[in-house]
Design an enzyme around this catalytic site. Structure first.
Site, PDB file in Angstrom:
ATOM      1  N   GLU A  67      -3.582  11.264  23.374  1.00  0.00           N
ATOM      2  CA  GLU A  67      -4.935  10.000  22.908  1.00  0.00           C
ATOM      3  C   GLU A  67      -4.230   8.905  22.551  1.00  0.00           C
ATOM      4  O   GLU A  67      -5.021   7.654  22.836  1.00  0.00           O
ATOM      5  CB  GLU A  67      -5.488  10.717  21.583  1.00  0.00           C
ATOM      6  CG  GLU A  67      -6.439  11.938  21.769  1.00  0.00           C
ATOM      7  CD  GLU A  67      -5.803  13.299  22.184  1.00  0.00           C
ATOM      8  OE1 GLU A  67      -4.579  13.342  21.897  1.00  0.00           O
ATOM      9  OE2 GLU A  67      -6.616  14.406  22.324  1.00  0.00           O
ATOM     10  N   CYS A 119     -13.009   8.603 -12.659  1.00  0.00           N
ATOM     11  CA  CYS A 119     -14.081   9.409 -13.437  1.00  0.00           C
ATOM     12  C   CYS A 119     -14.674   8.312 -14.589  1.00  0.00           C
ATOM     13  O   CYS A 119     -13.984   7.144 -15.084  1.00  0.00           O
ATOM     14  CB  CYS A 119     -13.316  10.199 -14.025  1.00  0.00           C
ATOM     15  SG  CYS A 119     -13.551  11.862 -12.938  1.00  0.00           S
ATOM     16  N   ASN A 173     -13.624   7.665   3.408  1.00  0.00           N
ATOM     17  CA  ASN A 173     -12.660   8.538   3.728  1.00  0.00           C
ATOM     18  C   ASN A 173     -12.807   9.863   2.781  1.00  0.00           C
ATOM     19  O   ASN A 173     -12.650   9.630   1.601  1.00  0.00           O
ATOM     20  CB  ASN A 173     -11.022   8.081   3.517  1.00  0.00           C
ATOM     21  CG  ASN A 173     -10.753   7.070   4.446  1.00  0.00           C
ATOM     22  OD1 ASN A 173     -11.628   6.735   5.384  1.00  0.00           O
ATOM     23  ND2 ASN A 173      -9.850   6.059   3.735  1.00  0.00           N
ATOM     24  N   ARG A 205       0.886  -1.286   0.127  1.00  0.00           N
ATOM     25  CA  ARG A 205       0.102   0.062  -0.075  1.00  0.00           C
ATOM     26  C   ARG A 205       0.788   1.288  -0.024  1.00  0.00           C
ATOM     27  O   ARG A 205       0.313   2.460  -0.404  1.00  0.00           O
ATOM     28  CB  ARG A 205      -0.738  -0.070   1.157  1.00  0.00           C
ATOM     29  CG  ARG A 205      -2.200  -0.779   0.758  1.00  0.00           C
ATOM     30  CD  ARG A 205      -3.060  -0.953   2.018  1.00  0.00           C
ATOM     31  NE  ARG A 205      -3.664   0.436   2.119  1.00  0.00           N
ATOM     32  CZ  ARG A 205      -4.672   1.035   1.675  1.00  0.00           C
ATOM     33  NH1 ARG A 205      -5.083   0.511   0.313  1.00  0.00           N
ATOM     34  NH2 ARG A 205      -5.338   2.337   1.924  1.00  0.00           N
ATOM     35  N   GLN A 229     -15.120   2.697   0.674  1.00  0.00           N
ATOM     36  CA  GLN A 229     -14.299   1.265   0.718  1.00  0.00           C
ATOM     37  C   GLN A 229     -15.046   0.431   1.440  1.00  0.00           C
ATOM     38  O   GLN A 229     -15.569   0.742   2.791  1.00  0.00           O
ATOM     39  CB  GLN A 229     -12.771   1.820   0.921  1.00  0.00           C
ATOM     40  CG  GLN A 229     -12.122   2.644   0.266  1.00  0.00           C
ATOM     41  CD  GLN A 229     -10.563   2.788   0.660  1.00  0.00           C
ATOM     42  OE1 GLN A 229     -10.017   1.777   0.642  1.00  0.00           O
ATOM     43  NE2 GLN A 229     -10.451   3.991   0.923  1.00  0.00           N
ATOM     44  N   GLY A 252      -7.813  10.361   5.074  1.00  0.00           N
ATOM     45  CA  GLY A 252      -7.209   9.122   4.504  1.00  0.00           C
ATOM     46  C   GLY A 252      -7.491   8.999   3.157  1.00  0.00           C
ATOM     47  O   GLY A 252      -7.057   7.948   2.683  1.00  0.00           O
ATOM     48  N   ARG A 308       0.887   3.268  -3.403  1.00  0.00           N
ATOM     49  CA  ARG A 308      -0.265   3.944  -4.012  1.00  0.00           C
ATOM     50  C   ARG A 308      -0.002   5.376  -4.207  1.00  0.00           C
ATOM     51  O   ARG A 308       0.546   5.947  -3.691  1.00  0.00           O
ATOM     52  CB  ARG A 308      -1.638   3.530  -2.938  1.00  0.00           C
ATOM     53  CG  ARG A 308      -1.657   4.492  -1.699  1.00  0.00           C
ATOM     54  CD  ARG A 308      -2.626   3.917  -0.801  1.00  0.00           C
ATOM     55  NE  ARG A 308      -2.535   4.630   0.658  1.00  0.00           N
ATOM     56  CZ  ARG A 308      -3.387   4.958   1.305  1.00  0.00           C
ATOM     57  NH1 ARG A 308      -4.738   4.786   0.839  1.00  0.00           N
ATOM     58  NH2 ARG A 308      -3.371   5.548   2.402  1.00  0.00           N
ATOM     59  N   HIS A 337     -15.903   8.400  -3.201  1.00  0.00           N
ATOM     60  CA  HIS A 337     -16.023   6.849  -3.149  1.00  0.00           C
ATOM     61  C   HIS A 337     -15.695   6.589  -1.750  1.00  0.00           C
ATOM     62  O   HIS A 337     -15.437   7.320  -1.030  1.00  0.00           O
ATOM     63  CB  HIS A 337     -14.726   6.439  -3.963  1.00  0.00           C
ATOM     64  CG  HIS A 337     -13.438   6.683  -3.388  1.00  0.00           C
ATOM     65  ND1 HIS A 337     -12.872   8.056  -3.242  1.00  0.00           N
ATOM     66  CD2 HIS A 337     -12.444   5.857  -2.447  1.00  0.00           C
ATOM     67  CE1 HIS A 337     -11.484   7.825  -2.643  1.00  0.00           C
ATOM     68  NE2 HIS A 337     -11.427   6.653  -1.885  1.00  0.00           N
TER      69      HIS A 337
HETATM   70 ZN   LIG Z   1     -12.769  11.978 -11.011  1.00  0.00          ZN
END
Ligand SMILES: [Zn+2]
Ligand SMILES: [Zn+2]
Length: 330
Positions: A307, A45, A160, A20, A175, A166, A23, A173
């Site tokens: 935290e 798109c 996200n 990952r 996930q 993120g 990416r 979109h």
């Molecule tokens: Zn797009």
């Protein structure tokens, strides 16, 4: 290939997924980046279907299609395909040996992208009734699809939005990551729920409906700023009916869920503009004791040393104040 590693002595897991780190990111600045990429370069798109793996499913005007390796479906409202940089995969390599007493599992699972519109720059808050209820149906279908797979114990469905939340691509979109283990956070909740007489979500719904933390409601759902809020403007959406799994939602529940989600996002936009945020479903299948809830968290504050050290979040906006802003009182 990834590995699921268990904590030294607690029932907690992490995923080591080095793939990952390759990416792409189309972000440069500190904003949510929606002005950054264009529909020409954006792989999510409409028209750029060849730039992603073949779709597992494509929804067009309520009908379901699938891509082939050779040909992509070009007309679609929602498009689902495997993440090119998955956290887990359906056929993982055997895990390595890392030391005596250390538990490692193959990084088995499914990681899917749900592109929510072919149109670049479109936001969920601007979706039509048909579009938002259509998306809820896609959520339900995809969660059911993976929940039914062998050896899957949890399906995480989340969005996200914005870099600070993120998202590595800014085209709208969600996930889905289906896992062979149930996360500790849900196991812990379930243990407490099973020990009690009444569902604690049903009980807290009664309290919050009539509290200063109430924000919106419709015939099926209530949105409120939770009394225990871990960050500014956190919102929970709870169904009035006790229901544990998106797979059991009727078409009416799906459309009313979409409506209230959109209403919360519109309230956010009025107060916070184009802020980064996450929304996350908490749900369990084959566990009727659980009460599904959808949580939204604008990413205004950062979990810092305190935290991470304590698990205790310092929130600088009280949920009472947040709710009054989101209701439009001030
Ligand atoms: Zn797009
Ligand atoms: Zn309940």
């Amino acid at each position: 290939m990834s590995e699921i590693r268990k904590h030294y002595f607690l029932p907690e897991y992490c995923i080591i997924a080095e793939e990952r780190s390759k990416r792409p990111s189309d972000f440069a600045g500190p904003s949510d980046g929606s002005e950054k990429s264009s529909s020409e370069s954006c792989v999510f798109c409409g028209g750029n279907e060849e730039k992603t793996p073949p779709a597992t499913v494509v929804y067009n005007e309520g009908e379901v299609f699938a891509d082939t390796e050779e040909k992509r479906v070009s007309k679609w409202d929602f498009r689902c395909f495997p993440n090119l940089y998955p956290a887990v995969s359906p056929a993982p390599s055997p895990p390595g040996f890392h030391g005596k007493g250390l538990e490692t599992f193959p990084g088995f699972g499914f990681h899917e992208i749900i592109v929510e519109s072919p149109v670049h720059g479109k936001k969920l808050k601007d979706f039509s009734d048909t579009e938002i209820s259509g998306l809820m149906r896609v959520y339900k279908d995809r969660v059911c699809h993976y929940a039914a797979r062998e050896n899957i114990r949890y399906v995480s469905l989340f969005k996200n939005s914005g870099k600070a939340a993120g998202a590595s691509l800014d085209h709208t979109h969600s996930q889905l990551i289906a896992l062979p283990v149930c996360p500790q956070v849900l196991e812990r909740e379930l243990k407490v729920i099973r020990e009690g007489q009444k569902c604690p979500y049903c009980a807290l719904l009664e309290t919050e409906k009539a509290s200063p933390r109430f924000i919106h409601e419709n015939s099926k759902f209530v949105a409120f700023a939770p009394y225990y809020s871990i960050g500014p403007f956190e919102v929970w959406i709870l169904s009035k009916e006790h229901i544990s799994f998106l797979g059991d939602f009727s078409p009416e529940l799906l459309s009313t869920l979409g409506e209230i989600l959109r209403e919360v996002l519109r309230s956010y936009a009025k107060i916070l503009g184009n802020m980064p945020y996450n929304h996350m479903f908490y749900q369990l299948f084959e566990t009727p004791e659980y009460h599904l809830n959808l949580r939204l968290l604008p990413r205004i504050s950062t979990a810092a040393g305190f935290e991470l050290n304590t698990g205790i979040y310092i929130n600088t906006v009280s949920p009472e104040k947040a709710a009054s802003y989101l209701r439009g009182d001030e």
